[in-house]
Design a protein around this motif. Structure first.
Motif, PDB file in Angstrom:
ATOM      1  N   GLN A 182       0.807  -1.211   0.000  1.00 35.22           N
ATOM      2  CA  GLN A 182       0.000   0.000   0.000  1.00 35.22           C
ATOM      3  C   GLN A 182       0.851   1.276   0.000  1.00 35.22           C
ATOM      4  OE1 GLN A 182       1.008  -1.531   2.699  1.00 35.22           O
ATOM      5  NE2 GLN A 182       1.772   0.181   3.906  1.00 35.22           N
ATOM      6  N   SER A 183       2.172   1.127   0.091  1.00 39.15           N
ATOM      7  CA  SER A 183       3.044   2.265   0.350  1.00 39.15           C
ATOM      8  C   SER A 183       3.703   2.835  -0.905  1.00 39.15           C
ATOM      9  CB  SER A 183       4.131   1.860   1.349  1.00 39.15           C
ATOM     10  OG  SER A 183       5.063   2.904   1.525  1.00 39.15           O
ATOM     11  N   TYR A 184       3.728   4.159  -0.989  1.00 39.49           N
ATOM     12  CA  TYR A 184       4.482   4.833  -2.050  1.00 39.49           C
ATOM     13  C   TYR A 184       5.969   4.532  -1.906  1.00 39.49           C
ATOM     14  CZ  TYR A 184       6.495   8.533  -4.940  1.00 39.49           C
ATOM     15  OH  TYR A 184       7.213   9.228  -5.881  1.00 39.49           O
ATOM     16  N   ILE A 185       6.430   4.322  -0.677  1.00 38.44           N
ATOM     17  CA  ILE A 185       7.833   3.991  -0.450  1.00 38.44           C
ATOM     18  C   ILE A 185       8.197   2.707  -1.187  1.00 38.44           C
ATOM     19  CG2 ILE A 185       9.606   3.508   1.274  1.00 38.44           C
ATOM     20  CD1 ILE A 185       8.533   6.319   1.499  1.00 38.44           C
ATOM     21  N   SER A 186       7.283   1.749  -1.204  1.00 41.73           N
ATOM     22  CA  SER A 186       7.521   0.496  -1.937  1.00 41.73           C
ATOM     23  C   SER A 186       7.685   0.778  -3.424  1.00 41.73           C
ATOM     24  CB  SER A 186       6.368  -0.475  -1.709  1.00 41.73           C
ATOM     25  OG  SER A 186       6.353  -0.941  -0.379  1.00 41.73           O
ATOM     26  N   LEU A 211       1.434  -4.914  -5.810  1.00 40.61           N
ATOM     27  CA  LEU A 211       1.157  -3.607  -5.219  1.00 40.61           C
ATOM     28  C   LEU A 211      -0.334  -3.304  -5.292  1.00 40.61           C
ATOM     29  CD1 LEU A 211       4.074  -1.528  -6.785  1.00 40.61           C
ATOM     30  CD2 LEU A 211       3.929  -2.391  -4.434  1.00 40.61           C
ATOM     31  N   GLN A 212      -0.831  -2.543  -4.336  1.00 40.07           N
ATOM     32  CA  GLN A 212      -2.246  -2.199  -4.334  1.00 40.07           C
ATOM     33  C   GLN A 212      -2.599  -1.316  -5.530  1.00 40.07           C
ATOM     34  OE1 GLN A 212      -3.578  -0.560  -0.602  1.00 40.07           O
ATOM     35  NE2 GLN A 212      -3.189  -2.448   0.534  1.00 40.07           N
ATOM     36  N   ASP A 213      -3.842  -1.386  -5.958  1.00 44.25           N
ATOM     37  CA  ASP A 213      -4.283  -0.654  -7.147  1.00 44.25           C
ATOM     38  C   ASP A 213      -4.048   0.846  -7.018  1.00 44.25           C
ATOM     39  OD1 ASP A 213      -5.026  -2.967  -8.384  1.00 44.25           O
ATOM     40  OD2 ASP A 213      -7.168  -2.784  -7.905  1.00 44.25           O
ATOM     41  N   LYS A 214      -4.269   1.404  -5.830  1.00 39.62           N
ATOM     42  CA  LYS A 214      -4.079   2.854  -5.666  1.00 39.62           C
ATOM     43  C   LYS A 214      -2.635   3.249  -5.915  1.00 39.62           C
ATOM     44  CE  LYS A 214      -2.875   3.276  -0.756  1.00 39.62           C
ATOM     45  NZ  LYS A 214      -3.083   4.055   0.471  1.00 39.62           N
ATOM     46  N   VAL A 215      -1.694   2.378  -5.531  1.00 40.28           N
ATOM     47  CA  VAL A 215      -0.281   2.659  -5.731  1.00 40.28           C
ATOM     48  C   VAL A 215       0.067   2.568  -7.212  1.00 40.28           C
ATOM     49  CG1 VAL A 215       2.067   1.864  -5.202  1.00 40.28           C
ATOM     50  CG2 VAL A 215       0.309   1.860  -3.424  1.00 40.28           C
ATOM     51  N   LYS A 216      -0.556   1.614  -7.905  1.00 42.34           N
ATOM     52  CA  LYS A 216      -0.274   1.450  -9.338  1.00 42.34           C
ATOM     53  C   LYS A 216      -0.885   2.555 -10.195  1.00 42.34           C
ATOM     54  CE  LYS A 216      -1.392  -3.031  -9.196  1.00 42.34           C
ATOM     55  NZ  LYS A 216      -1.596  -4.447  -9.587  1.00 42.34           N
ATOM     56  N   LYS A 217      -1.677   3.441  -9.574  1.00 43.29           N
ATOM     57  CA  LYS A 217      -2.237   4.587 -10.292  1.00 43.29           C
ATOM     58  C   LYS A 217      -1.354   5.828 -10.180  1.00 43.29           C
ATOM     59  CE  LYS A 217      -7.056   3.079  -9.890  1.00 43.29           C
ATOM     60  NZ  LYS A 217      -8.379   3.350  -9.272  1.00 43.29           N
ATOM     61  N   VAL A 223       6.129   4.990 -14.940  1.00 40.20           N
ATOM     62  CA  VAL A 223       7.553   4.902 -15.268  1.00 40.20           C
ATOM     63  C   VAL A 223       8.041   3.462 -15.107  1.00 40.20           C
ATOM     64  CG1 VAL A 223       9.868   5.679 -14.606  1.00 40.20           C
ATOM     65  CG2 VAL A 223       7.949   7.295 -14.583  1.00 40.20           C
ATOM     66  N   ILE A 224       7.633   2.841 -14.004  1.00 43.26           N
ATOM     67  CA  ILE A 224       8.024   1.448 -13.759  1.00 43.26           C
ATOM     68  C   ILE A 224       7.427   0.521 -14.814  1.00 43.26           C
ATOM     69  CG2 ILE A 224       7.825  -0.477 -12.134  1.00 43.26           C
ATOM     70  CD1 ILE A 224       7.877   1.587  -9.882  1.00 43.26           C
ATOM     71  N   LYS A 225       6.184   0.782 -15.175  1.00 47.48           N
ATOM     72  CA  LYS A 225       5.525  -0.047 -16.193  1.00 47.48           C
ATOM     73  C   LYS A 225       6.287   0.011 -17.513  1.00 47.48           C
ATOM     74  CE  LYS A 225       2.039  -2.677 -17.473  1.00 47.48           C
ATOM     75  NZ  LYS A 225       2.439  -2.930 -18.865  1.00 47.48           N
ATOM     76  N   GLN A 226       6.791   1.173 -17.861  1.00 43.94           N
ATOM     77  CA  GLN A 226       7.586   1.289 -19.084  1.00 43.94           C
ATOM     78  C   GLN A 226       8.858   0.452 -18.979  1.00 43.94           C
ATOM     79  OE1 GLN A 226       8.196   5.514 -19.507  1.00 43.94           O
ATOM     80  NE2 GLN A 226       6.293   5.817 -20.624  1.00 43.94           N
ATOM     81  N   LYS A 227       9.485   0.479 -17.806  1.00 36.49           N
ATOM     82  CA  LYS A 227      10.692  -0.322 -17.596  1.00 36.49           C
ATOM     83  C   LYS A 227      10.380  -1.812 -17.691  1.00 36.49           C
ATOM     84  CE  LYS A 227      13.218   2.978 -14.697  1.00 36.49           C
ATOM     85  NZ  LYS A 227      13.886   3.205 -13.389  1.00 36.49           N
ATOM     86  N   LEU A 228       9.231  -2.195 -17.148  1.00 37.77           N
ATOM     87  CA  LEU A 228       8.841  -3.602 -17.205  1.00 37.77           C
ATOM     88  C   LEU A 228       8.538  -4.034 -18.640  1.00 37.77           C
ATOM     89  CD1 LEU A 228       6.567  -3.912 -14.037  1.00 37.77           C
ATOM     90  CD2 LEU A 228       8.812  -4.952 -14.388  1.00 37.77           C
ATOM     91  N   ASP A 229       7.955  -3.135 -19.416  1.00 40.65           N
ATOM     92  CA  ASP A 229       7.685  -3.443 -20.823  1.00 40.65           C
ATOM     93  C   ASP A 229       8.985  -3.724 -21.573  1.00 40.65           C
ATOM     94  OD1 ASP A 229       4.983  -3.173 -20.436  1.00 40.65           O
ATOM     95  OD2 ASP A 229       4.873  -1.121 -21.205  1.00 40.65           O
ATOM     96  N   ILE A 230      10.014  -2.936 -21.242  1.00 41.13           N
ATOM     97  CA  ILE A 230      11.327  -3.160 -21.860  1.00 41.13           C
ATOM     98  C   ILE A 230      11.941  -4.451 -21.326  1.00 41.13           C
ATOM     99  CG2 ILE A 230      13.687  -2.274 -22.042  1.00 41.13           C
ATOM    100  CD1 ILE A 230      12.504   0.548 -21.974  1.00 41.13           C
ATOM    101  N   ALA A 231      11.814  -4.666 -20.001  1.00 40.81           N
ATOM    102  CA  ALA A 231      12.383  -5.866 -19.386  1.00 40.81           C
ATOM    103  C   ALA A 231      11.746  -7.137 -19.925  1.00 40.81           C
ATOM    104  CB  ALA A 231      12.219  -5.799 -17.871  1.00 40.81           C
TER     105      ALA A 231
END
Length: 371
Positions: A182-186, A211-217, A223-231
């Motif tokens: 649930q944490s932005y720190i995560s 990660l919780q849905d609110k965090v993924k919004k 930015v992380i999703k873009q990195k994962l798409d490349i990964a």
């Protein structure tokens, strides 16, 4: 006062807002000194300023979501422009009311009032053991006599211990993220500290999915999703994407033509100092393992062909070389900095990435010497 300041914080889009309030208190020694608050506003890094009056100050701003902020205390001169040590406190913020207390140094400030402050403390506690060991290891190496530091066995020993500690720290970060979905720190730790680029895609994707849905919004999640798409395409365990480019002699060459052997796909350039420093390690690995089923394919992002060809001769790079003239290969492999490399196995699968210094030879030794 507001002023755009590029490069101090991660830029993320800000669209809708809630209120963030920070009230602070300093000791008498800090009165009438200027304090800068660097934060993100309207998709830009912005500086607000305040003067500490009667030992107190306050900042109020609109904030869409959690983010990173920096407080900079001006003791003398211009704290923003002057060189030298700066009195800085870096912390996380989120909508809500916060308080800060400090004496003479902003770097020693304490903050209260927001959940994110407690989560930050929890994260630092979770990684403290490995961080302390890394600091101790650096001090141990620094204390060695110069002649001992220069010995290869010493270097290899410290490198091994260092890599083991990085793995220990990585495990601690992963455990924290799993325990705090649930944490932005995560989210922040996932992006900044975990090294997505060197993780297996399946592990990184699973961790992000947890990660919780609110965090993924949050904007940082994009930015992380873009990195994962490349990964997904270039991560360890992925099948290397094929490409074709012409050699300097005009001969078409495909990556897939190397199937059946281990190949290091090596991105570099003649003007890249770190790349040129890496080349002796790459040459050494090539000489030791070229007759055992290992080869290299160099991909340069040079634009000056003469400089490129001169560097190939100077550095004794005796393997096939291509220039990524259209940048299509770099786009496929997500190249945003060099040097960067990918070790691909005989089936075409990426089995290691970013093998720097002696790490390449260590990996090849692991592969070939156990056969």
């Amino acid at each position: 006062m507001k002023k755009i300041l590029l490069g101090l914080l991660l830029q993320v889009p800000v669209l809708a807002f809630a209120q963030f309030s920070l009230k602070g208190e300093f000791s008498a020694a800090s009165q009438n000194k200027k304090l800068y608050f660097i934060h993100i506003q309207n998709n830009a890094e912005v500086i607000d300023s305040a003067v500490v009056n009667n030992g107190k100050f306050s900042f109020n701003l609109d904030l869409k979501e959690p983010s990173v902020a920096v407080l900079l205390l001006q003791h003398e001169g211009n704290a923003l422009k002057d060189k030298g040590p700066k009195d800085v406190y870096r912390f996380f913020i989120e909508p809500g009311n916060a308080t800060l207390t400090a004496k003479d140094s902003i770097a020693q400030a304490k903050v209260n009032g927001l959940t994110i402050f407690k989560e930050d403390v929890a994260y630092k506690t979770a990684t403290q053991a490995s961080e302390s060991k890394l600091i101790a290891l650096n001090k141990e190496f620094a204390a060695l006599a110069p002649e001992k530091k220069a010995k290869q066995e010493t270097i290899e020993s410290f490198q091994g211990r260092y890599l083991n500690l990085l793995e220990e720290r990585k495990a601690q970060i992963i455990n924290f993220i799993k325990a705090n979905p649930q944490s932005y720190i995560s989210l922040y730790a996932f992006n900044q500290d975990l090294g997505i680029d060197d993780m297996e895609y399946s592990q990184a994707e699973s961790l992000f999915s947890g990660l919780q849905d609110k965090v993924k919004k949050y904007a940082l999640a994009a930015v992380i999703k873009q990195k994962l798409d490349i990964a997904k395409v270039t991560g360890i365990g992925a099948m290397a994407t094929d490409f074709e480019e012409k050699t300097p002699e005009g001969i078409p060459l495909k990556l897939s033509s190397y199937k059946g052997q281990y190949v290091l796909l090596d991105f570099w350039a003649s003007w890249c100092g770190p790349c040129r420093k890496e080349n002796p390690f790459v040459v050494s690995a090539y000489e030791k393992y070229k007759d055992k089923g290992f080869t290299i394919l160099g991909v340069s992002i040079d634009t000056d062909r003469n400089a490129w060809q001169k560097a190939i001769k100077t550095d004794n790079l005796m393997w096939a070389q291509l220039i990524d003239s259209t940048t299509e290969i770099s786009k496929i492999y997500g190249i945003d900095a060099i040097p960067k490399n990918f070790l691909i196995d005989p089936s075409g699968k990426i089995v290691a990435k970013n093998l720097r210094g002696g790490a390449l030879e260590d990996k090849l030794k692991e592969i070939f010497d156990k056969k």
